[in-house]
Design a protein around this motif. Structure first.
Motif, PDB file in Angstrom:
ATOM      1  N   ALA A  71       0.823  -1.206   0.000  1.00  0.00           N
ATOM      2  CA  ALA A  71       0.000   0.000   0.000  1.00  0.00           C
ATOM      3  C   ALA A  71       0.860   1.259   0.000  1.00  0.00           C
ATOM      4  N   GLY A  72       2.043   1.162   0.596  1.00  0.00           N
ATOM      5  CA  GLY A  72       2.904   2.342   0.714  1.00  0.00           C
ATOM      6  C   GLY A  72       3.757   2.574  -0.515  1.00  0.00           C
ATOM      7  N   ARG A  73       3.656   1.681  -1.476  1.00  0.00           N
ATOM      8  CA  ARG A  73       4.529   1.761  -2.641  1.00  0.00           C
ATOM      9  C   ARG A  73       4.169   2.946  -3.529  1.00  0.00           C
TER      10      ARG A  73
ATOM     11  N   LYS B 152     -11.845  -0.481 -10.568  1.00  0.00           N
ATOM     12  CA  LYS B 152     -11.414   0.888 -10.807  1.00  0.00           C
ATOM     13  C   LYS B 152      -9.905   0.905 -11.031  1.00  0.00           C
ATOM     14  N   PHE B 153      -9.496   1.385 -12.182  1.00  0.00           N
ATOM     15  CA  PHE B 153      -8.075   1.434 -12.490  1.00  0.00           C
ATOM     16  C   PHE B 153      -7.463   2.730 -11.978  1.00  0.00           C
ATOM     17  N   LYS B 154      -6.281   2.612 -11.417  1.00  0.00           N
ATOM     18  CA  LYS B 154      -5.575   3.790 -10.947  1.00  0.00           C
ATOM     19  C   LYS B 154      -4.204   3.808 -11.616  1.00  0.00           C
ATOM     20  N   GLN B 155      -3.894   4.949 -12.228  1.00  0.00           N
ATOM     21  CA  GLN B 155      -2.607   5.049 -12.900  1.00  0.00           C
ATOM     22  C   GLN B 155      -1.751   6.097 -12.215  1.00  0.00           C
ATOM     23  N   GLU B 156      -0.459   5.846 -12.180  1.00  0.00           N
ATOM     24  CA  GLU B 156       0.450   6.877 -11.680  1.00  0.00           C
ATOM     25  C   GLU B 156       1.669   6.927 -12.577  1.00  0.00           C
TER      26      GLU B 156
ATOM     27  N   PRO C 208      11.837   7.033 -15.557  1.00  0.00           N
ATOM     28  CA  PRO C 208      10.374   7.071 -15.581  1.00  0.00           C
ATOM     29  C   PRO C 208       9.783   5.956 -14.718  1.00  0.00           C
ATOM     30  N   GLU C 209       8.696   6.258 -14.040  1.00  0.00           N
ATOM     31  CA  GLU C 209       8.013   5.262 -13.211  1.00  0.00           C
ATOM     32  C   GLU C 209       6.538   5.257 -13.569  1.00  0.00           C
ATOM     33  N   TYR C 210       5.999   4.073 -13.756  1.00  0.00           N
ATOM     34  CA  TYR C 210       4.586   3.977 -14.093  1.00  0.00           C
ATOM     35  C   TYR C 210       3.964   2.843 -13.296  1.00  0.00           C
ATOM     36  N   SER C 211       2.764   3.072 -12.781  1.00  0.00           N
ATOM     37  CA  SER C 211       2.063   1.956 -12.163  1.00  0.00           C
ATOM     38  C   SER C 211       0.588   2.023 -12.499  1.00  0.00           C
ATOM     39  N   LEU C 212       0.029   0.858 -12.693  1.00  0.00           N
ATOM     40  CA  LEU C 212      -1.400   0.724 -12.981  1.00  0.00           C
ATOM     41  C   LEU C 212      -1.918  -0.274 -11.964  1.00  0.00           C
ATOM     42  N   SER C 213      -2.896   0.147 -11.159  1.00  0.00           N
ATOM     43  CA  SER C 213      -3.401  -0.805 -10.178  1.00  0.00           C
ATOM     44  C   SER C 213      -4.913  -0.857 -10.234  1.00  0.00           C
ATOM     45  N   TRP C 214      -5.450  -1.990  -9.879  1.00  0.00           N
ATOM     46  CA  TRP C 214      -6.899  -2.158  -9.872  1.00  0.00           C
ATOM     47  C   TRP C 214      -7.245  -3.150  -8.771  1.00  0.00           C
TER      48      TRP C 214
ATOM     49  N   SER D 244      -1.656  -5.165  -9.713  1.00  0.00           N
ATOM     50  CA  SER D 244      -0.984  -4.008 -10.291  1.00  0.00           C
ATOM     51  C   SER D 244       0.091  -4.415 -11.267  1.00  0.00           C
ATOM     52  N   ILE D 245       0.416  -3.448 -12.132  1.00  0.00           N
ATOM     53  CA  ILE D 245       1.577  -3.581 -13.010  1.00  0.00           C
ATOM     54  C   ILE D 245       2.453  -2.388 -12.679  1.00  0.00           C
ATOM     55  N   ASN D 246       3.727  -2.668 -12.396  1.00  0.00           N
ATOM     56  CA  ASN D 246       4.638  -1.615 -11.959  1.00  0.00           C
ATOM     57  C   ASN D 246       5.856  -1.588 -12.858  1.00  0.00           C
ATOM     58  N   ALA D 247       6.255  -0.406 -13.264  1.00  0.00           N
ATOM     59  CA  ALA D 247       7.414  -0.298 -14.150  1.00  0.00           C
ATOM     60  C   ALA D 247       8.301   0.865 -13.742  1.00  0.00           C
TER      61      ALA D 247
END
Lengths: 131, 400
Positions: free
Chosen positions: A129-131, B26-30, B62-68, B74-77
């Protein structure tokens, strides 16, 4: 981190952390003095204003330093009521009267019945969660 | 008519189901991008020909994350690109690119990831999963992404169990012809061979159990596979024979938090065909907090380092003492300074370092790093090569 909030101000409010003295009633407002039981507390006392007409929500806290001088005032504003009983403020404003600095905390998207379980509080889950 | 009602009820059912699905899915992108400009300056004359003194460099991360599914999937890059004067330091890497799924007490990650184990400040012994990005930093704290399948299982009573399947080994890169902090002979990363005939594709495994008992955090780990640290054997004619050995390494890390004291201890036993040894690092950190009510925290650290390999220890920390101080100003600029020094107890080698950082704008941070090698004993097999390589580094990062 350069904030006017001390850890003590943000940690959970437990009954046994203070001894209490009822001061006065002004309409719906109840004024209570709270003396920290922890000798390491940064304060001698806090003067807390509750609102009896709004589910005993806290409107204001005044913090007195170890020398018993008024140090800070915390005001809770932009209240909403959730599930007909939980009052939550969107804005916390802490003013330091000695340094004339202030810190504002804004909260949004309060979510009740979020469906969290014990498994969401394991070390692994908290790290995720903190990531 | 009956038919219509059934259809209506069915579609109502579908709508409510779709709504709950929608809430769940619900998808969350960062997305975040760090751009860094860096300048390293080596102020002593180079020990070897071709080595340069000034190293301007740039990096992009670059950092990208998509979580649902409420963050449970999640997918984290994280990508990384460095461009430097020294060709070998110019490199790119996939620091992370993985899919993660969590359910109840377990968590599964598949892909390239960074995993850090350990507690000590001056040396990271138990941390064996990722290859060190050797050209990136002097302290070896930057790591290359490691392809893996990681399965974690948390229990209330018995702690957390982690299983790792590591299907691919990544080689360590060393400074090139123009670079500092290298041996007289330039090592190409492909010069270092493998003990295993499967080379990079040896299928490696690791296991870790971690738990806490009151004030104590404990971790016990075991790794079986090709070591991340190459083994250097020096032949009498000066030639270096180096390879990644197949190893079994068992590690233990402990941290005890007692009032303002943090007691730290790490130890490993590494067993390979050609070498087996144990090493440890242990010490304490004490924090004086909120000094003069200004919110400043000053931590003092002391650690002892031992490595049974003696002078063949790649880290050169065979019987040394580390002392340091961490100062956190806790101001709105998040200013912090870490001083450290390593004293060799057998020889007269001293290494002093300073790392400081501060936010200078809302999304801009500045960092200063200094590493000073003084009185490097010529008996130091590794460090004697670096004695002319004291340096200062300044970097500025912008976060978008």
């Amino acid at each position: 981190m350069g904030s006017e909030f001390a850890y003590e101000d943000l940690s959970s409010q437990e009954i046994e952390k203070y001894s209490y003295k009822f001061l006065e009633e002004k309409g719906d407002l109840l004024i209570v003095e709270q003396d920290p039981t922890d000798p390491k507390s940064g304060y001698t006392r806090r003067i807390v204003t509750y609102n009896k007409g709004k589910g005993y929500r806290i409107e204001k806290v005044e913090f007195y330093d170890r020398k018993n001088a008024l140090l800070k005032t915390l005001k809770y504003t932009d209240y909403n009521v959730y599930k007909k009983k939980f009052w939550r403020a969107k804005t916390f404003t802490m003013v330091n009267h000695q340094s004339n600095k202030e810190t504002i905390l804004n909260f949004r998207n309060y979510d009740f019945d979020a469906g969290l379980t014990e498994d969401d509080f394991t070390q692994v889950a908290l790290k995720r969660a903190g990531r | 008519m009956k038919y219509y009602i059934v259809v209506l009820l069915m579609s109502l059912g579908l709508i409510t189901q779709a709504q709950t699905e929608k809430k769940k899915k619900k998808f969350k992108q960062e997305f975040e991008l760090e751009i860094e400009g860096e300048y390293r300056y080596f102020f002593d004359d180079a020990a070897f020909p071709d080595q340069k003194d000034h190293f301007p460099a740039l990096s992009i991360q670059p950092e990208y994350s998509l979580s649902w599914n409420r963050g449970r999937e999640s997918i984290n890059a994280i990508g990384f690109l460095r461009v430097d004067q020294d060709d070998s330091r110019t490199h790119w890497d996939i620091r992370e690119l993985y899919y993660q799924k969590a359910k109840g007490k377990w968590e599964l990650s598949i892909g390239a990831k960074k995993v850090y184990w350990g507690v000590a400040e001056s040396n990271h012994l138990v941390d064996v999963i990722n290859q060190t990005d050797q050209v990136e930093t002097f302290d070896g704290e930057e790591k290359l992404g490691q392809p893996m399948v990681q399965y974690s299982y948390s229990t209330d009573k018995y702690g957390t169990f982690d299983l790792f399947y590591l299907p691919y080994h990544r080689r360590r890169t060393f400074a090139g012809k123009y670079g500092r902090l290298r041996f007289g002979e330039v090592i190409d990363k492909d010069d270092i061979k493998y003990e295993s005939a499967a080379e990079e594709f040896r299928q490696d495994f690791a296991f870790r159990w971690s738990h806490y008992f009151g004030i104590m955090d404990i971790g016990v780990s075991h790794f079986y596979g090709s070591g991340r640290e190459p083994l250097f054997a020096f032949k009498p004619n000066g030639e270096i024979n180096s390879f990644y050995p197949v190893m079994n390494q068992t590690g233990l890390d402990l941290q005890i938090t007692h009032s303002a004291f943090l007691w730290k201890f790490e130890t490993i036993y590494r067993d390979t065909e050609s070498q087996d040894f144990f090493a440890l690092v242990g010490g304490v950190e004490y924090t004086f907090s909120n000094i003069k009510k200004k919110g400043i925290d000053i931590g003092v650290l002391g650690e002892y380092l031992y490595d049974e390999r003696g002078k063949y220890a790649l880290s050169a920390l065979q019987n040394d003492v580390f002392f340091g101080s961490r100062i956190a100003f806790n101001d709105s600029h998040d200013t912090s300074i870490l001083f450290g020094g390593i004293l060799d107890l057998d020889k007269e080698t001293r290494i002093v370092s300073v790392e400081a950082s501060r936010r200078i704008r809302n999304s801009v941070t500045a960092e200063i790093e200094g590493r000073f090698f003084s009185k490097v004993d010529s008996e130091e097999l590794i460090f004697s090569n670096f004695k002319q390589d004291s340096f200062l580094r300044i970097s500025i990062s912008k976060y978008l």
